[in-house]
Scaffold this motif. Structure first.
Motif, mmCIF file in Angstrom:
data_model
loop_
_atom_site.group_PDB
_atom_site.id
_atom_site.type_symbol
_atom_site.label_atom_id
_atom_site.label_comp_id
_atom_site.label_asym_id
_atom_site.label_seq_id
_atom_site.Cartn_x
_atom_site.Cartn_y
_atom_site.Cartn_z
ATOM 1 N N ARG A 1 0.798 -1.163 -0.050
ATOM 2 C CA ARG A 1 -0.082 0.032 0.172
ATOM 3 C C ARG A 1 0.922 1.175 0.094
ATOM 4 O O ARG A 1 1.944 1.483 0.858
ATOM 5 N N VAL A 2 0.664 2.247 -0.859
ATOM 6 C CA VAL A 2 1.387 3.606 -0.939
ATOM 7 C C VAL A 2 0.435 4.657 -0.763
ATOM 8 O O VAL A 2 -0.738 4.695 -1.207
ATOM 9 N N PHE A 3 0.862 5.526 0.271
ATOM 10 C CA PHE A 3 0.193 6.752 0.581
ATOM 11 C C PHE A 3 0.812 7.932 -0.164
ATOM 12 O O PHE A 3 1.928 8.093 -0.031
ATOM 13 N N SER B 1 -3.678 16.483 1.249
ATOM 14 C CA SER B 1 -4.602 15.276 1.084
ATOM 15 C C SER B 1 -3.613 14.142 0.864
ATOM 16 O O SER B 1 -2.487 14.464 0.331
ATOM 17 N N TYR B 2 -4.107 12.731 0.968
ATOM 18 C CA TYR B 2 -3.458 11.618 0.570
ATOM 19 C C TYR B 2 -4.249 10.725 -0.274
ATOM 20 O O TYR B 2 -5.495 10.710 -0.150
ATOM 21 N N SER B 3 -3.710 10.213 -1.280
ATOM 22 C CA SER B 3 -4.577 8.996 -2.046
ATOM 23 C C SER B 3 -3.687 7.806 -1.606
ATOM 24 O O SER B 3 -2.631 7.766 -1.709
ATOM 25 N N GLU B 4 -4.558 6.777 -1.719
ATOM 26 C CA GLU B 4 -3.925 5.370 -1.488
ATOM 27 C C GLU B 4 -4.170 4.710 -2.604
ATOM 28 O O GLU B 4 -5.150 4.568 -3.323
ATOM 29 N N PHE B 5 -2.986 3.629 -2.918
ATOM 30 C CA PHE B 5 -2.930 3.024 -4.132
ATOM 31 C C PHE B 5 -2.352 1.502 -3.356
ATOM 32 O O PHE B 5 -1.533 1.363 -2.632
ATOM 33 N N LEU B 6 -2.868 0.589 -4.127
ATOM 34 C CA LEU B 6 -2.577 -0.923 -3.769
ATOM 35 C C LEU B 6 -1.699 -1.408 -4.911
ATOM 36 O O LEU B 6 -1.909 -1.088 -6.193
ATOM 37 N N PHE B 7 -0.457 -1.966 -4.470
ATOM 38 C CA PHE B 7 0.353 -2.380 -5.722
ATOM 39 C C PHE B 7 1.211 -3.905 -5.394
ATOM 40 O O PHE B 7 1.356 -4.088 -4.179
ATOM 41 N N SER B 8 1.580 -4.510 -6.538
ATOM 42 C CA SER B 8 2.083 -5.772 -6.294
ATOM 43 C C SER B 8 2.600 -6.056 -7.704
ATOM 44 O O SER B 8 1.721 -6.074 -8.729
#
Length: 239
Positions: A3-5, A208-215
Motif C-alpha cells: 500500500r502506498v500513500f 491530502s493523500y491518495s492510497e494505492f495498492l501495488f504488487s
C-alpha cells in the motif's frame, strides 16, 4: 499487496516571492497529518519525497509529529522523479507570445492584473495558470529546455516503478509530492487521458493523500484526495 500513500504537499506560499516555503497553515496541515497517522496506527516501512522544499518539509513535519508519540517514522529519502512539472516557468516563458496571439489568455491576464482583492487575485491567477498549462499539456505551448507533458509523466512513472520495486512484498510506504505526480499516479491506475489526468491534479487538496495498492505490475487506486485529518475548515486549501 503493498500500500502506498501518496501525499500532496501542505500549503505553500502562493504568489509570494518564494512559493516553495510552507505557510503557517501548511505547517499545521502537515502536523495534523502526522498526528492522525499516529493516532490511527498507520505506520510505514519506507518514506520518500520529491526534491522541493515544500515536499521535504511536509514530510519532515508530519514525521516529527508522528515520532513525537514514541512511534518510528522512517527517514525520508529524496527522489527527483517526484518533482512537480515546471508550471511557473511554462507560464512565464510562454506568456509574452500568448498575450500577442491568444485573446482568451489576454483576457485572463487582464483580469488577474486588475484584481481588486487578494481573493480575486488568487482566483484569477489560477484561471490563467490552468489555461496556459492546459495548452502545454495539449502540445499547443512548447517551451525549449522544459520537459513536455509526456516527458513529465514518464519521469513520475519511472519514480513510482523505482521506489515501489525496491521494497518487499506487502509493505506500506508514503510518498510526499505535488498535485501533478498525484494525477499521474491516478492515470497509471485508471488509464486516464492527459486532460483528465490534469483535472485530477487540480482537484488534490493541500496535504491530502491518495492510497494505492501495488504488487508487481499491478497498481490500483483505493482512495483519492482523502483529508480526514483536516477537520477544521480553515485548513482546507488547494493552493
Amino acid at each position: 499487496m503493498g500500500r502506498v500513500f501518496l501525499v500532496r504537499h501542505a500549503q505553500a506560499s502562493f504568489l509570494a516571492a518564494n512559493y516553495d516555503k510552507l505557510s503557517a497553515v501548511g505547517e499545521m496541515q502537515a502536523r495534523r497529518l502526522g498526528d492522525f497517522w499516529a493516532q490511527h496506527n498507520i505506520s510505514f516501512d519506507r518514506v520518500c519525497s520529491g526534491p522541493a522544499d515544500r515536499h521535504v518539509n511536509t514530510a519532515a513535519i508530519a514525521g516529527d509529529a508522528f515520532a513525537s508519540t514514541g512511534q518510528v517514522f522512517p527517514k525520508p529519502i529524496v527522489l527527483e522523479e517526484f518533482d512537480e512539472f515546471q508550471g511557473d516557468a511554462i507560464l512565464e516563458r510562454s506568456l509574452p507570445r500568448l498575450l500577442k496571439n491568444d485573446a482568451r489568455v489576454s483576457e485572463l491576464h487582464a483580469a488577474f492584473q486588475n484584481s481588486s482583492s487578494d481573493t480575486d487575485r488568487h482566483a484569477n491567477f489560477q484561471k490563467l495558470f490552468e489555461a496556459v498549462v492546459t495548452m502545454w499539456v495539449n502540445g499547443q505551448v512548447v517551451v525549449n529546455d522544459i520537459e513536455s507533458w509526456p516527458e513529465f509523466c514518464a519521469r513520475v512513472n519511472r519514480g513510482l516503478s523505482k521506489f515501489l520495486s525496491n521494497g518487499r512484498g506487502g509493505e506500506q510506504v508514503a510518498i510526499f509530492s505535488s498535485g501533478g505526480p498525484m494525477g499521474v499516479a491516478v492515470q497509471r491506475a485508471l488509464n486516464l487521458s492527459a486532460l483528465d489526468t490534469l483535472r485530477v491534479a487540480w482537484m488534490a487538496r493541500n496535504c491530502s493523500y491518495s492510497e494505492f495498492l501495488f504488487s508487481g505490475d499491478r497498481f490500483t487506486l483505493s482512495t483519492f484526495n482523502s483529508f480526514p485529518h483536516l477537520d477544521d475548515k480553515s485548513l482546507l486549501t488547494y493552493r
